[in-house]
Design a protein around this motif. Sequence first.
Motif, PDB file in Angstrom:
ATOM      1  N   THR A 140      -8.314  21.865  -8.070  1.00 45.13           N
ATOM      2  CA  THR A 140      -9.420  20.917  -8.223  1.00 45.13           C
ATOM      3  C   THR A 140     -10.776  21.539  -7.912  1.00 45.13           C
ATOM      4  O   THR A 140     -11.800  21.097  -8.420  1.00 45.13           O
ATOM      5  CB  THR A 140      -9.201  19.701  -7.313  1.00 45.13           C
ATOM      6  N   GLU A 141     -10.777  22.567  -7.036  1.00 43.74           N
ATOM      7  CA  GLU A 141     -12.057  23.182  -6.682  1.00 43.74           C
ATOM      8  C   GLU A 141     -12.518  24.208  -7.707  1.00 43.74           C
ATOM      9  O   GLU A 141     -13.605  24.756  -7.600  1.00 43.74           O
ATOM     10  CB  GLU A 141     -11.953  23.870  -5.306  1.00 43.74           C
ATOM     11  N   GLN A 142     -11.674  24.459  -8.724  1.00 43.28           N
ATOM     12  CA  GLN A 142     -11.983  25.515  -9.674  1.00 43.28           C
ATOM     13  C   GLN A 142     -12.543  24.950 -10.969  1.00 43.28           C
ATOM     14  O   GLN A 142     -11.899  24.145 -11.629  1.00 43.28           O
ATOM     15  CB  GLN A 142     -10.715  26.332  -9.959  1.00 43.28           C
ATOM     16  N   GLU A 143     -13.749  25.349 -11.317  1.00 47.07           N
ATOM     17  CA  GLU A 143     -14.324  25.035 -12.612  1.00 47.07           C
ATOM     18  C   GLU A 143     -14.613  26.355 -13.303  1.00 47.07           C
ATOM     19  O   GLU A 143     -15.536  27.068 -12.943  1.00 47.07           O
ATOM     20  CB  GLU A 143     -15.602  24.202 -12.459  1.00 47.07           C
ATOM     21  N   SER A 144     -13.813  26.677 -14.287  1.00 47.06           N
ATOM     22  CA  SER A 144     -13.848  28.028 -14.843  1.00 47.06           C
ATOM     23  C   SER A 144     -15.092  28.311 -15.669  1.00 47.06           C
ATOM     24  O   SER A 144     -15.527  29.439 -15.765  1.00 47.06           O
ATOM     25  CB  SER A 144     -12.601  28.261 -15.710  1.00 47.06           C
ATOM     26  N   GLY A 145     -15.653  27.296 -16.299  1.00 44.48           N
ATOM     27  CA  GLY A 145     -16.772  27.556 -17.188  1.00 44.48           C
ATOM     28  C   GLY A 145     -16.328  28.165 -18.507  1.00 44.48           C
ATOM     29  O   GLY A 145     -17.139  28.701 -19.264  1.00 44.48           O
ATOM     30  N   PHE A 146     -15.022  28.088 -18.805  1.00 42.92           N
ATOM     31  CA  PHE A 146     -14.473  28.732 -19.991  1.00 42.92           C
ATOM     32  C   PHE A 146     -15.165  28.238 -21.265  1.00 42.92           C
ATOM     33  O   PHE A 146     -15.526  29.027 -22.125  1.00 42.92           O
ATOM     34  CB  PHE A 146     -12.972  28.469 -20.088  1.00 42.92           C
ATOM     35  N   ASP A 147     -15.359  26.927 -21.383  1.00 46.74           N
ATOM     36  CA  ASP A 147     -15.937  26.374 -22.609  1.00 46.74           C
ATOM     37  C   ASP A 147     -17.332  26.914 -22.878  1.00 46.74           C
ATOM     38  O   ASP A 147     -17.674  27.254 -24.007  1.00 46.74           O
ATOM     39  CB  ASP A 147     -15.972  24.846 -22.529  1.00 46.74           C
ATOM     40  N   SER A 148     -18.138  27.037 -21.827  1.00 51.85           N
ATOM     41  CA  SER A 148     -19.506  27.511 -22.026  1.00 51.85           C
ATOM     42  C   SER A 148     -19.526  28.976 -22.440  1.00 51.85           C
ATOM     43  O   SER A 148     -20.338  29.384 -23.274  1.00 51.85           O
ATOM     44  CB  SER A 148     -20.337  27.303 -20.764  1.00 51.85           C
ATOM     45  N   VAL A 149     -18.628  29.770 -21.859  1.00 57.71           N
ATOM     46  CA  VAL A 149     -18.560  31.180 -22.241  1.00 57.71           C
ATOM     47  C   VAL A 149     -18.042  31.316 -23.661  1.00 57.71           C
ATOM     48  O   VAL A 149     -18.548  32.113 -24.456  1.00 57.71           O
ATOM     49  CB  VAL A 149     -17.672  31.975 -21.258  1.00 57.71           C
ATOM     50  N   LYS A 150     -17.031  30.541 -24.003  1.00 59.15           N
ATOM     51  CA  LYS A 150     -16.448  30.601 -25.341  1.00 59.15           C
ATOM     52  C   LYS A 150     -17.495  30.277 -26.409  1.00 59.15           C
ATOM     53  O   LYS A 150     -17.493  30.862 -27.492  1.00 59.15           O
ATOM     54  CB  LYS A 150     -15.277  29.621 -25.433  1.00 59.15           C
ATOM     55  N   GLU A 151     -18.392  29.347 -26.098  1.00 60.93           N
ATOM     56  CA  GLU A 151     -19.437  28.990 -27.050  1.00 60.93           C
ATOM     57  C   GLU A 151     -20.373  30.160 -27.317  1.00 60.93           C
ATOM     58  O   GLU A 151     -20.916  30.304 -28.403  1.00 60.93           O
ATOM     59  CB  GLU A 151     -20.233  27.799 -26.522  1.00 60.93           C
ATOM     60  N   LEU A 152     -20.576  31.013 -26.322  1.00 61.20           N
ATOM     61  CA  LEU A 152     -21.493  32.134 -26.453  1.00 61.20           C
ATOM     62  C   LEU A 152     -20.814  33.412 -26.935  1.00 61.20           C
ATOM     63  O   LEU A 152     -21.464  34.292 -27.475  1.00 61.20           O
ATOM     64  CB  LEU A 152     -22.179  32.406 -25.116  1.00 61.20           C
ATOM     65  N   ASN A 153     -19.494  33.518 -26.711  1.00 58.40           N
ATOM     66  CA  ASN A 153     -18.793  34.745 -27.053  1.00 58.40           C
ATOM     67  C   ASN A 153     -17.376  34.425 -27.508  1.00 58.40           C
ATOM     68  O   ASN A 153     -16.532  34.019 -26.698  1.00 58.40           O
ATOM     69  CB  ASN A 153     -18.762  35.690 -25.849  1.00 58.40           C
ATOM     70  N   GLU A 154     -17.121  34.629 -28.770  1.00 59.86           N
ATOM     71  CA  GLU A 154     -15.818  34.316 -29.338  1.00 59.86           C
ATOM     72  C   GLU A 154     -14.717  35.244 -28.841  1.00 59.86           C
ATOM     73  O   GLU A 154     -13.525  34.976 -29.051  1.00 59.86           O
ATOM     74  CB  GLU A 154     -15.877  34.384 -30.874  1.00 59.86           C
ATOM     75  N   ASP A 155     -15.081  36.323 -28.154  1.00 64.50           N
ATOM     76  CA  ASP A 155     -14.077  37.251 -27.630  1.00 64.50           C
ATOM     77  C   ASP A 155     -13.381  36.726 -26.373  1.00 64.50           C
ATOM     78  O   ASP A 155     -12.361  37.267 -25.954  1.00 64.50           O
ATOM     79  CB  ASP A 155     -14.721  38.602 -27.290  1.00 64.50           C
ATOM     80  N   ALA A 156     -13.923  35.686 -25.757  1.00 66.76           N
ATOM     81  CA  ALA A 156     -13.312  35.118 -24.554  1.00 66.76           C
ATOM     82  C   ALA A 156     -12.073  34.313 -24.950  1.00 66.76           C
ATOM     83  O   ALA A 156     -12.150  33.430 -25.800  1.00 66.76           O
ATOM     84  CB  ALA A 156     -14.307  34.240 -23.815  1.00 66.76           C
TER      85      ALA A 156
END
Length: 273
Positions: free
Chosen positions: A63-79
């Motif tokens: 619950t304490e983890q917010e990866s930010g994956f979506d925001s990075v994916k929007e900027l870099n398709e390699d994620a």
Amino acid sequence: MFFMKKLMIRTNVMYRMRRYIDMEKKAVKGFFLLFIVLGLTGCSKEASNSVGNTGFETSALPTEQESGFDSVKELNEDAFAWLYIPKTEINYPILQNAEGDDMFYTDHNEFKEPDANGAIYIEAANLNNMCDFNEVIHGASPADGTRFAGINNFLDKKFFDEHEYAYVYMQDNSLTYYIIAAYTRDNTRLLEQYDFSYASGCSEFIDELYSKAGMNGIIREGCESGLSPEHFLITLTTDSVTEPGKQTVVVGCLVGDAAGKIDREIDYGNEDQ
């Protein structure tokens, strides 16, 4: 006291894509998957639904983890995933250069910006669905303690004992790895040294792990044996801060596959043919 069980589990084996070998495969189904049990506290400690329904509790992302994956994916398709090790600074996206340039993320960050500290990445020879026997994840060890600098801390027995799990989050899955070993090795490319597309190459790496971790590293109590080509590993690699020309590796074994998607075909053929 930690100890390791092996349960015989019948699994549905999916066809595994090969990137560099064009040959007819001999399909072999894997029957043995690692089942790690906590002897004193049971399976509830940060456990997730394990491969093959071996009894681990189902868990959501911490619950304490917010990866930010979506925001990075929007900027870099390699994620394609996010790596998180609780109570450490390791909390980064995992990338794979779409053009097959394995050196790109050694001097570019997750936003493709020039950065001497690089990013966390896998090579083109690994599959980005996390279904390879050994997903080798690279990162630098900058002096500011970011990226994979913290990997070297796993060579300290107290630190190692206090950090048992690594998590890999994907858009459609959550994976849990039990950290079983940490050691130093020659600074060679694992994916070049061992052919993990064959069971023989997997076994050679397992032999290295037991040998080198036993000599100059740490193996978690109860995990001194039992690995086989049927398992799924991650190996986190970085430059050693105490031994120039060496690399530090931390190895985890998959014990949780929330979506039940991690599977592969295992080739027991002769890699020389």
